[in-house]
Motif scaffolding. Sequence first.
Motif, PDB file in Angstrom:
ATOM      1  N   ARG A 100       0.810  -1.219   0.000  1.00 46.99           N
ATOM      2  CA  ARG A 100       0.000   0.000   0.000  1.00 46.99           C
ATOM      3  C   ARG A 100       0.847   1.275   0.000  1.00 46.99           C
ATOM      4  O   ARG A 100       0.329   2.363  -0.129  1.00 46.99           O
ATOM      5  N   GLY A 101       2.153   1.116   0.143  1.00 43.85           N
ATOM      6  CA  GLY A 101       3.007   2.295   0.213  1.00 43.85           C
ATOM      7  C   GLY A 101       3.346   2.917  -1.135  1.00 43.85           C
ATOM      8  O   GLY A 101       3.884   4.012  -1.179  1.00 43.85           O
ATOM      9  N   VAL A 102       3.023   2.244  -2.246  1.00 43.28           N
ATOM     10  CA  VAL A 102       3.320   2.859  -3.550  1.00 43.28           C
ATOM     11  C   VAL A 102       2.371   4.036  -3.778  1.00 43.28           C
ATOM     12  O   VAL A 102       1.266   4.067  -3.247  1.00 43.28           O
ATOM     13  N   PHE A 103       2.826   5.006  -4.563  1.00 41.64           N
ATOM     14  CA  PHE A 103       2.020   6.203  -4.797  1.00 41.64           C
ATOM     15  C   PHE A 103       1.030   5.947  -5.935  1.00 41.64           C
ATOM     16  O   PHE A 103       1.447   5.752  -7.077  1.00 41.64           O
ATOM     17  N   PRO A 104      -0.271   5.958  -5.650  1.00 39.52           N
ATOM     18  CA  PRO A 104      -1.249   5.580  -6.679  1.00 39.52           C
ATOM     19  C   PRO A 104      -1.376   6.608  -7.802  1.00 39.52           C
ATOM     20  O   PRO A 104      -1.912   6.289  -8.851  1.00 39.52           O
ATOM     21  N   TRP A 105      -0.867   7.834  -7.587  1.00 37.74           N
ATOM     22  CA  TRP A 105      -1.013   8.866  -8.624  1.00 37.74           C
ATOM     23  C   TRP A 105       0.151   8.845  -9.607  1.00 37.74           C
ATOM     24  O   TRP A 105       0.179   9.633 -10.537  1.00 37.74           O
ATOM     25  N   PHE A 122      10.783   8.123  -8.226  1.00 37.56           N
ATOM     26  CA  PHE A 122      10.363   9.119  -7.241  1.00 37.56           C
ATOM     27  C   PHE A 122      11.522   9.726  -6.452  1.00 37.56           C
ATOM     28  O   PHE A 122      11.574  10.941  -6.253  1.00 37.56           O
ATOM     29  N   ALA A 181       1.953   1.715 -16.512  1.00 38.74           N
ATOM     30  CA  ALA A 181       0.756   1.293 -15.787  1.00 38.74           C
ATOM     31  C   ALA A 181       0.680   2.019 -14.446  1.00 38.74           C
ATOM     32  O   ALA A 181       1.701   2.419 -13.887  1.00 38.74           O
ATOM     33  N   TYR A 182      -0.546   2.218 -13.958  1.00 36.78           N
ATOM     34  CA  TYR A 182      -0.737   2.789 -12.631  1.00 36.78           C
ATOM     35  C   TYR A 182      -0.903   1.648 -11.622  1.00 36.78           C
ATOM     36  O   TYR A 182      -1.369   0.569 -11.990  1.00 36.78           O
ATOM     37  N   GLN A 212      -3.035   0.835  -9.497  1.00 36.82           N
ATOM     38  CA  GLN A 212      -4.345   0.176  -9.404  1.00 36.82           C
ATOM     39  C   GLN A 212      -4.545  -0.878 -10.496  1.00 36.82           C
ATOM     40  O   GLN A 212      -5.423  -1.722 -10.391  1.00 36.82           O
ATOM     41  N   GLU A 213      -3.710  -0.801 -11.540  1.00 34.87           N
ATOM     42  CA  GLU A 213      -3.814  -1.792 -12.607  1.00 34.87           C
ATOM     43  C   GLU A 213      -2.910  -3.005 -12.351  1.00 34.87           C
ATOM     44  O   GLU A 213      -2.862  -3.914 -13.163  1.00 34.87           O
TER      45      GLU A 213
END
Lengths: 258, 252
Positions: free
Chosen positions: B88-93, B102, B131-132, B134-135
């Motif tokens: 969950r620590g990756v930046f979704p944007w 980053f 890819a983002y 969420q994908e």
Amino acid sequence: MPTRSDVERVLLPLGTAALAIVAWSLAVRLTHTTVFPSPLKVAAGLRELAARGVLWRYTGDSLRRVATGYSLALVLGVPAGLALGWIPALASAFNPVIQMARPISPLAWMPLAILWFGVSEAAPDLLIFLGAFFPIVVASMNGVRSVPAMYLQAGRNFGLSTPRLLARVVFPAALPQILVGLRIALGIAWLVVVAAEMIAVDSGLGYLIIDSRNAGKRYDLVVAGMLLIGAIGLVLDVVARRLERLRSVRWGFQGETA
Amino acid sequence: MTPPPKVSIRGLSMRFPTDGSVIEVLSSIDLEVKDGELVCILGPSGCGKSTLLNIVGGFLKATSGAVLIDEQEVAGPDPRRIFVFQERGVFPWLTVEGNVGFGLFRLGAAERAERIAYYVKLVGLSGFENAYPQELSGGMKQRLEVARALAVNPDVLFLDEPFGALDSITRLVMRSELLRIRRAEKKTILFVTHDIDESVQLADRVVVMSTRPATIRRIVEIDMSHPRDLSSPRYIALRDLLLGEIGLAHKI
């Protein structure tokens, strides 16, 4: 062959609108009313407004006022909200004032706006600004506050200074919530401009409605103005929702139906 | 002469004030980690091992004691030592490329692009550059976070139950991936886990923590070479030893 989703997205709403127009038409005919206009009369009223040149002028005036007041609210509201969300002491100091000012309808400011600015462009601009400013501030503030601590920790870990952290982590993480606030504020701005134009100025769609009623009880033009306001409001909302589909913010709208 | 330890934890204690009373989370922890060593910190949930990792990473200040890395006291977070969370620590944007790059804002564009390409390939995300998150699947997001950490070329990695949210098969794959990456990039790794098997599969040494206030119960050396045979008598003996240390009965 049209797919099911095409039918649901396009044909169903169009069908409902057609039914509503038929029902409206029938109601006017069956009640033999002479005051309330039929759909055909409203269409004729719209053509008349276009021919007189006021249709585009008034629409343009209303949109220009929204653009002015809303832009000001955007430019001041987003940074203010980010600051309030980031600095707890600032939020403690200003939040009570904001929460008290927020439930005051922007229209309640009308007497003061006229007192300060007279019957001029600045009065509706101020009301639109007030209507849009608070939702933008509150959404930006809450957006910053709900940024997961993990993102901040990761940003700090990579050696980001505070300004960089704000620009590269806090703002993008809060952006989905900010966009929701911007969309809500745009809707409010469009509501407020109509009301403000009924009182403070002598142009625009709000003025069109009140003037058509006062000068000759032209209810065909009143309804035509209402329909125009509704249609433009719909377009504004669609445009604002488009922003929420950008790939860099779509993650914040998971589970929401389009 | 033996080289100085990479990480040295000395007499570390941590107490949190809660309404009225004080909770002691960590009690006089002493630990030395060699350069390039993979140490698992094993303990039950809520025993304070994450707190320990946060102190070593510079995100929390200990009540007493000190943490030295390369003989310098840790004063705060540092890009030479990267913390890896669950995926969950990756930046979704940001895209995969954006996430990996980053921490590379100090580099020129060419070197940045080169490093991004290298680490995207290293963790097996080639083809997903744009890819983002969420994908991506959970395992892919975890690889992405590891790539983001490795890209800044840290010498220490802190992993806080990194595979805890993954399904059991993906978790096995990710463990062998971590060992493969570790062969390519020699890093000192502190790995917090509550999974006994995970610690025996990965670690050079396992530090067994007691329940709160956490102290070091025992340090177990895993004297097995990689790849480790998970059904060998030695593996099972070490696992049973750790089960006994954690205090779990054999027939639950």
